[in-house]
Design a protein around this motif. Structure first.
Motif, short mmCIF file in Angstrom:
data_model
loop_
_atom_site.label_atom_id
_atom_site.label_comp_id
_atom_site.label_asym_id
_atom_site.label_seq_id
_atom_site.Cartn_x
_atom_site.Cartn_y
_atom_site.Cartn_z
N GLY A 74 0.84 -1.20 0.00
CA GLY A 74 0.00 0.00 0.00
C GLY A 74 0.87 1.24 0.00
N ASN A 75 0.28 2.36 0.37
CA ASN A 75 0.99 3.63 0.38
C ASN A 75 0.57 4.46 1.58
OD1 ASN A 75 0.34 3.06 -2.81
ND2 ASN A 75 2.44 3.71 -2.45
N ALA A 76 1.37 5.45 1.90
CA ALA A 76 1.06 6.40 2.97
C ALA A 76 0.70 7.74 2.35
CB ALA A 76 2.25 6.54 3.91
N GLY A 77 0.21 8.67 3.18
CA GLY A 77 -0.01 10.03 2.71
C GLY A 77 -1.41 10.57 2.88
N ALA A 78 -2.23 10.01 3.76
CA ALA A 78 -3.62 10.47 3.88
C ALA A 78 -3.70 11.91 4.37
CB ALA A 78 -4.41 9.55 4.82
N GLU A 79 -2.69 12.39 5.11
CA GLU A 79 -2.71 13.79 5.55
C GLU A 79 -2.40 14.74 4.41
OE1 GLU A 79 -2.35 11.50 9.21
OE2 GLU A 79 -1.28 11.41 7.32
N TYR A 80 -1.97 14.22 3.30
CA TYR A 80 -1.57 15.06 2.18
C TYR A 80 -2.75 15.20 1.21
CZ TYR A 80 2.99 15.21 4.27
OH TYR A 80 4.02 15.47 5.13
N ASP A 81 -2.70 14.66 0.05
CA ASP A 81 -3.82 14.84 -0.90
C ASP A 81 -4.01 13.55 -1.69
OD1 ASP A 81 -1.43 15.01 -2.28
OD2 ASP A 81 -1.98 16.75 -3.48
N THR A 82 -4.04 12.43 -0.98
CA THR A 82 -4.02 11.13 -1.63
C THR A 82 -5.34 10.39 -1.50
OG1 THR A 82 -3.17 10.06 0.36
CG2 THR A 82 -1.54 10.90 -1.20
N ARG A 83 -5.50 9.41 -2.35
CA ARG A 83 -6.62 8.47 -2.32
C ARG A 83 -6.01 7.07 -2.16
NH1 ARG A 83 -9.65 6.18 -7.55
NH2 ARG A 83 -11.34 5.02 -6.53
N GLY A 84 -6.39 6.37 -1.09
CA GLY A 84 -5.72 5.13 -0.74
C GLY A 84 -5.98 3.98 -1.71
N GLY A 111 -9.15 12.47 -0.14
CA GLY A 111 -10.05 11.66 0.68
C GLY A 111 -9.36 10.80 1.70
N GLY A 112 -8.09 10.39 1.46
CA GLY A 112 -7.35 9.59 2.43
C GLY A 112 -7.54 8.10 2.26
N GLY A 113 -7.58 7.38 3.39
CA GLY A 113 -7.78 5.93 3.36
C GLY A 113 -6.56 5.14 2.95
N GLY A 136 -6.62 3.65 6.28
CA GLY A 136 -6.25 4.80 7.09
C GLY A 136 -7.34 5.84 7.22
N ASN A 137 -6.92 6.98 7.76
CA ASN A 137 -7.81 8.07 8.12
C ASN A 137 -8.29 8.85 6.91
OD1 ASN A 137 -4.77 8.87 8.48
ND2 ASN A 137 -5.81 10.75 7.90
N GLY A 138 -9.29 9.68 7.17
CA GLY A 138 -9.77 10.59 6.13
C GLY A 138 -8.87 11.79 5.99
N ASP A 198 -8.26 11.05 12.81
CA ASP A 198 -7.04 10.31 12.45
C ASP A 198 -6.98 8.98 13.22
OD1 ASP A 198 -4.58 9.62 11.35
OD2 ASP A 198 -3.44 10.82 12.78
N LEU A 199 -8.12 8.32 13.40
CA LEU A 199 -8.16 7.05 14.12
C LEU A 199 -8.08 5.90 13.13
CD1 LEU A 199 -10.73 7.89 16.94
CD2 LEU A 199 -8.22 7.99 16.99
N THR A 200 -6.90 5.67 12.62
CA THR A 200 -6.69 4.71 11.54
C THR A 200 -6.88 3.27 11.99
OG1 THR A 200 -4.35 4.48 12.02
CG2 THR A 200 -4.96 6.27 10.56
N ALA A 201 -7.11 2.39 11.01
CA ALA A 201 -7.17 0.95 11.23
C ALA A 201 -5.95 0.26 10.61
CB ALA A 201 -8.45 0.38 10.65
N THR A 202 -4.86 0.99 10.48
CA THR A 202 -3.66 0.49 9.82
C THR A 202 -2.69 -0.18 10.77
OG1 THR A 202 -2.74 2.70 10.06
CG2 THR A 202 -3.73 2.17 7.95
#
Length: 724
Positions: free
Chosen positions: A178-188, A238-240, A260-262, A306-310
């Motif tokens: 997978g990838n990281a970056g939900a705080e930025y401008d990504t779609r998981g 959107g995050g995730g 991950g988070n939204g 930011d309550l992720t399930a990761t």
């Protein structure tokens, strides 16, 4: 449980024996065994002899940043990863280096890493060692010499803030990342690649895209659309993101992904009008062969926090209500301990293990939390929310001992103040940059910060019922032994502070191993938590230890290095603060020797005299520079004594003279400092420089006074500095 052969899925899918729980002589993935239990069947180390452990060998990883990986050992060879995605192959008996791999790195992509240059491990299969570099490149390396067998770019859109920090997961003939970056401008999303040649097998997006752009990639995403508002800010992303927990379940030939988070954090910005926002903060089970979703379980609907399930999950089989069930044990950020049925995705148990203000319990019949949004929704005013964004649990692995039915994990009972940083409408996307939309202050800092907060924030904070929680106990940080079905604590050991977080190893012989950031490695009695042994290493430990055996000799190994979330603020109780952040791999055996402990760092000297302030500098320019520094630079440069990256209040004349070349032209890109000319104008860089000159001059004045008074120039003197 009988041995499981997945021949129905193809001859190239290896057999997995799920009847054997825990790792043996080999430790074949970062979690140890097929269940990723961080549990070992080895019994060479016992409660009676573990006090005889000493250093067998050490290996210098050659870096001074975060170390979160757990090594893998196969047939006497240790493979492990370091920051950025470096890989090391080492003789597991002698510590002799066999080969190393250092990926080329796109430092502009690395600029989007929210939480240091972390890497959580490698995967090994078909004669290949696979690692995801921080810039999103997935490499398959030949096990014998480290040469690149194939590589693939896993980033879907390079104009967004994607990075990769998790370990790849082997699932039959596929490797999934997978990838990281939900705080930025990504779609998981997660992607599966064929281990043979790196060709893409399938990709599963964790949240929908803008329906105006055409049909969704899957029926599951079409169904998820109804849980997002019509006014969703799809342009922001959107995050995730699936930045860590990905686990292959061979019993059901499925890949379970923690999402991950939204992004942005506030749902009022991200999805105005509400909705559960599937599949944020969820466990999602995907068919290994097709990538189609089999089930999902959302652990935190309507995410604002930011309550992720990761967080790492592990597989097990246990009796629930009189019936043996295949389960997932999961303790995500949100403060609940979940036991989830692997076949159906239904929660079988859900119990809070810390204070929670976003929900107070769970309805197992509906599979939904009993949410308390009146205590946690900060859209109309600041709120103190528990647990905080560091999470009740985070990336540091837990361990599960099936014979004792005990789950060992570090737990953080802490909250944070959350408030909007601007309006909820008309928010502009920050390209490849932070789009959090909310400010956070952790509860350990709230009492001290309260007088300096704007009155409306301070008054709203103190009006929340959770303010009393802050006054009663701002945080509790401890290692716990827990019953999975009840969440109840069997025993607990207090940690050094909220930044002291550690992974755990459990053994069948009744020992658990863990480190701390002060540089101590412990062995404890699994049944009582009693200390059986510890050794001082002088290097901060956060990663989970592991154990293996070669020629009948059992070893325990752990990587050392401070970093991760909040990495710029090194607590005074960390070895990284007093001795530096030297990254080492330490391996122990019975009859081994002492650990060489690094010397203390030299005492701090007063900040150098800065150059004269710019002739045209004004208070407004300096204030603007302060804001720009906080927004763009502060995530890396915390400007604290002993911080991992340079304290820019202590720049020498040469750095001041080259400031523009460093920031705008990339002079120090080979050292890891990206260029900023795509985001900052020369006038903005000048404002930042003016702020730093002003700050350095003030610091020098205060530190010279401290020196005159005979006081040390360290973090413990910060209060004196601020009050002087």
């Amino acid at each position: 449980m009988a041995a499981l052969a997945l021949t129905a899925c193809g001859d190239d899918v290896p057999e997995v024996d799920t009847s054997v729980y825990g790792a043996g002589e080999n430790w074949d993935n970062p979690g140890g065994d097929w269940a990723e239990s961080h549990f070992s069947r080895l019994e060479g180390l016992t409660k009676e002899n573990v006090s005889g452990l000493g250093l067998a060998w050490e290996y210098d990883l050659g870096t001074a940043r975060v170390q979160e990986a757990t090594p893998v050992v196969i047939d006497g060879v240790m493979y492990t990863s370091g920051n950025l995605g470096r890989v090391y192959a080492i003789n597991a008996v002698t510590g002799e280096e066999l080969w190393t791999f250092v990926p080329e790195m796109d430092m502009q992509i690395v600029r989007s890493a929210c939480c240091d240059w972390a890497n959580r491990g490698i995967a090994v299969a078909q004669g290949k060692v696979m690692v995801a570099a921080l810039d999103g490149m997935l490499y398959a390396l030949d096990m014998t010499d480290g040469s690149v067998a194939w590589s693939v770019d896993t980033i879907a859109e390079h104009d967004r803030g994607y990075t990769s920090t998790g370990a790849p997961e082997v699932a039959g003939n596929l490797v999934v990342i997978g990838n990281a970056g939900a705080e930025y401008d990504t779609r998981g999303y997660v992607t599966a690649y064929d281990i043979t040649d790196g060709s893409e097998a399938w990709r599963f997006y964790t949240i929908p895209h803008d329906p105006a752009d055409g049909p969704q990639e899957s029926e599951e995403l079409e169904a998820a659309l109804s849980t997002w508002s019509e006014d969703t800010r799809w342009d922001i992303g959107g995050g995730g993101t699936a930045w860590d927990a990905i686990t292959y379940d061979p019993q059901f030939d499925q890949i379970i992904v923690g999402t991950g988070n939204g992004g942005p954090y506030p749902q009022a910005v991200r999805s105005p009008g509400g909705g559960d926002n599937l599949y944020l903060n969820s466990l999602v089970a995907l068919d290994r062969e097709t990538g189609r979703m089999k089930w999902h379980f959302q652990e935190t609907p309507q995410d604002n926090w930011d309550l992720t399930a990761t967080q790492p999950m592990m597989l097990a089989e246990m009796e629930v209500a009189g019936e043996q069930r295949p389960v997932i044990l999961h303790t995500p950020k949100n403060g609940f301990f979940f036991v989830v049925d692997r076949e159906t995705g239904r929660p079988l148990a859900a119990n809070p293990i810390v204070r929670t203000s976003w929900a107070d319990s769970w309805n197992l019949e509906t599979g939904q939390p009993n949410m308390t949004m009146e205590l946690a929704d900060y859209t109309n005013g600041p709120k103190v929310v528990y647990p905080g964004s560091p999470g009740a649990r985070n990336w540091y692995p837990a361990a599960y001992d099936p014979g004792r039915n005990t789950y060992f994990a570090h737990v953080l009972d802490m909250g944070n103040l959350l408030f909007l940083t601007g309006p909820t409408e008309g928010v502009e996307r920050q390209k490849s940059f932070l789009n959090a939309g909310a400010a956070i202050i952790f509860t350990p800092d709230l009492e001290a910060a309260a007088p300096s907060l704007p009155p409306f924030i301070r008054e709203a904070m103190m009006a929340t019922p959770q303010w009393q929680w802050v006054l009663d106990e701002p945080f509790r940080s401890e290692l716990r032994a827990m019953d999975p079905l009840t969440g109840k604590t069997k025993w607990a050991v207090e940690s050094l502070g909220w930044q002291d977080r550690n992974g755990v190893l459990a053994t069948q012989s009744g020992i658990i191993f863990h480190g701390n950031v002060a540089g101590q490695l412990f062995a404890r009695d699994s049944d009582t938590g009693e200390e059986l042994w510890h050794i001082d290493t002088g290097s901060s430990i956060m990663a989970a230890p592991m154990t293996y055996s070669v020629d009948g000799v059992q070893y325990v190994a752990v990587q050392t290095g401070w970093g991760g979330g909040g990495w710029g603020f090194v607590p005074p109780y960390a070895a990284a603060y007093s001795k530096g952040n030297r990254n080492r791999l330490l391996v122990f055996k019975l009859g081994g020797g002492a650990v060489p402990v690094p010397d203390d760092l030299p005492a701090l000297e007063p900040a150098p005299q800065p150059p004269a302030q710019f002739a045209d500098a004004t208070p407004d320019m300096i204030a603007m520079g302060s804001g720009l520094f906080t927004e763009n630079c502060g995530i890396c440069h915390s400007n604290q004594p002993r911080a991992p990256l340079p304290d820019l209040r202590r720049m020498n004349s040469g750095v001041h003279g080259a400031f523009n070349q460093i920031v705008l032209e990339g002079l120090l890109m080979p050292n890891g400092m990206p260029r900023w000319d795509d985001r900052l104008s020369p006038d903005q860089v000048k404002a930042i420089h003016a702020y730093l000159i002003d700050t350095q001059a003030a610091l020098r004045t205060r530190e010279l006074e401290l020196q005159r008074r005979g006081l040390p120039l360290d973090t413990q003197s910060l209060t004196i500095l601020s009050n002087y």
